[in-house]
Design an enzyme around this catalytic site. Structure first.
Site, mmCIF file in Angstrom:
data_model
loop_
_atom_site.group_PDB
_atom_site.id
_atom_site.type_symbol
_atom_site.label_atom_id
_atom_site.label_comp_id
_atom_site.label_asym_id
_atom_site.label_seq_id
_atom_site.Cartn_x
_atom_site.Cartn_y
_atom_site.Cartn_z
ATOM 1 N NE ARG A 1 -4.386 10.096 16.489
ATOM 2 C CZ ARG A 1 -5.026 9.368 15.598
ATOM 3 N NH1 ARG A 1 -5.773 8.343 15.974
ATOM 4 N NH2 ARG A 1 -4.925 9.660 14.312
ATOM 5 C CG ASN B 1 -10.475 -2.386 3.462
ATOM 6 O OD1 ASN B 1 -10.320 -2.196 2.265
ATOM 7 N ND2 ASN B 1 -10.515 -1.402 4.331
ATOM 8 C CG ASN C 1 -8.736 1.487 10.505
ATOM 9 O OD1 ASN C 1 -8.429 0.843 11.503
ATOM 10 N ND2 ASN C 1 -8.690 2.804 10.445
ATOM 11 N N GLY D 1 0.873 -1.176 0.000
ATOM 12 C CA GLY D 1 0.000 0.000 0.000
ATOM 13 C C GLY D 1 0.908 1.223 0.000
ATOM 14 C CG HIS E 1 -7.330 1.768 16.058
ATOM 15 N ND1 HIS E 1 -6.767 2.821 16.719
ATOM 16 C CD2 HIS E 1 -7.421 2.157 14.761
ATOM 17 C CE1 HIS E 1 -6.527 3.801 15.865
ATOM 18 N NE2 HIS E 1 -6.918 3.423 14.674
ATOM 19 N NE ARG F 1 -17.410 -0.303 11.482
ATOM 20 C CZ ARG F 1 -17.442 -1.527 11.989
ATOM 21 N NH1 ARG F 1 -18.567 -2.142 12.193
ATOM 22 N NH2 ARG F 1 -16.328 -2.139 12.296
ATOM 23 N N GLY G 1 -0.193 4.515 -0.441
ATOM 24 C CA GLY G 1 -1.034 5.719 -0.401
ATOM 25 C C GLY G 1 -0.446 6.758 0.541
#
Ligand code: TXD
Length: 311
Positions: free
Chosen positions: A154, A98, A123, A10, A178, A91, A12
């Site tokens: 975070r 995915n 995800n 990936g 998560h 979802r 991206g």
């Protein structure tokens, strides 16, 4: 003893940043893999990063490809492959697309890089890392999901912003899945060893916990199209570096629990030790009753998404 090799599945937003940071840190040579339709994009990103080399001085080679053969000999694989949710897609639609991608990636990683340490970022994270492990049959110490590092980071960032003290001295841990049910262990958060509970009011701490829980969504809302990428990339690099340099870092990660914290058969955010053996250990510690309840609650959420994979 050539250089280490890091393959990114990936290329991206996160993939591009992973490539840049891995090269700048000279963790090894980098291969960015993406689907044939995006081959030009990853070849272009690779070339751009090669052209940054003279200015920064790193010698890592970066290449782009859509040929799985180029994964051969990879020491670390970092997976961000997937599609984001598009308008009109629920979802479950996202999960099924995915999941299909992750199964395909897992088969190919097993075929071309069976000795690699695999960090999953895609995800829904808790289900994707579970699916990778199931389909690849990799040992549990060689498969890990990146989420806890980001969620804990975070929390640290927000506490530093609140107090004005150096983020370097802020230590925090966020466990669990998560998603919104993640569990910030505020009781153990410190600034330079001083408990944050002595420095910040309970009311403000609660607000900071909530902001942490929804921090990904806060960025998605600001972007309007896409999700966070700078911090997620840096977190996965931190994990890859701990493995490649046998650092024995203690980082919360989605690791396969087999009895730890009373959890069995699921990948969930727990404190792990990352060194040359991959996930060398899950560190258990005593939780309060409230923390146990919160962990049970997040486990139910993880079980639900994992259940949707039907694996
Ligand atoms: O904490 C965390 N784990 C996360 C997870 C934090 C932030 C974002 N998180 C998730 O990471 C996000 O929800 C996505 O599922 C992934 C990757 O995020 P990114 O922002 O990098 O997504 P992009 O830019 O859409 O990149 C995905 C790339 C894109 O280039 C596709 O062409 C490619 O994945 N893709 C594939 N690559 C290889 N193989 C296959 N089959 C494939 N399908 C799509």
């Amino acid at each position: 003893m050539g250089r280490k090799k890091i393959a990114l599945i990936g290329g991206g937003q996160i993939g591009g940043n992973l490539a840049l940071i891995a090269a700048q840190k000279e963790l090894g040579d980098v291969v960015i893999f993406d689907i044939p339709q995006s081959e030009g994009m990853v070849k272009g990103k690779a070339l751009d990063i090669m052209q940054l080399r003279p200015h920064d001085g790193y010698d890592s080679e970066v290449t782009g490809t859509s040929d799985y053969n180029d994964l051969t000999g990879s020491d670390v694989i970092i997976i961000t492959a997937g599609i984001p949710r598009k308008p009109g897609m629920d979802r479950e639609d996202l999960m099924s697309i995915n999941l299909g991608i992750m199964k395909d990636v897992a088969k190919n990683v097993k075929k071309y890089a069976p000795e690699s340490f695999v960090i999953v970022i895609s995800n829904p994270l808790d289900a994707m890392v579970y699916a990778f492990h199931k389909v690849s049959g990799f040992n549990k110490n060689k498969v890990v999901g990146m989420a806890g590092a980001l969620d804990s980071g975070r929390f640290r960032a927000f506490i530093a912003m609140e107090t004005g003290y150096s983020v370097q001295d802020v230590s925090c841990m966020v466990l669990g899945g998560h998603g919104d049910s993640m569990v910030p262990i505020t009781r153990l958060a410190t600034i330079g060893g001083v408990p944050v509970t002595d420095l910040i009011s309970a009311k403000r701490l609660k607000e900071i916990e909530d902001r942490t829980r929804f921090a990904g969504g806060e960025i998605v809302k600001l972007f309007g199209n896409g999700s966070a990428f700078y911090a997620p990339a840096q977190c996965a690099i931190e994990m890859a570096e701990a493995y490649l340099k046998d650092k024995k870092r203690v980082i919360p990660c989605a690791a396969l629990c087999e009895g730890e914290f009373g959890i069995n058969g699921f990948f969930i955010g727990v404190p792990t030790v990352i060194g040359a053996g991959g996930i060398e250990k899950i560190i258990e510690f005593n939780l309060t009753d409230d923390e146990k309840n919160a962990l049970n609650n997040t486990l139910e959420a993880v079980k639900k998404t994992v259940g949707e994979t039907k694996l």
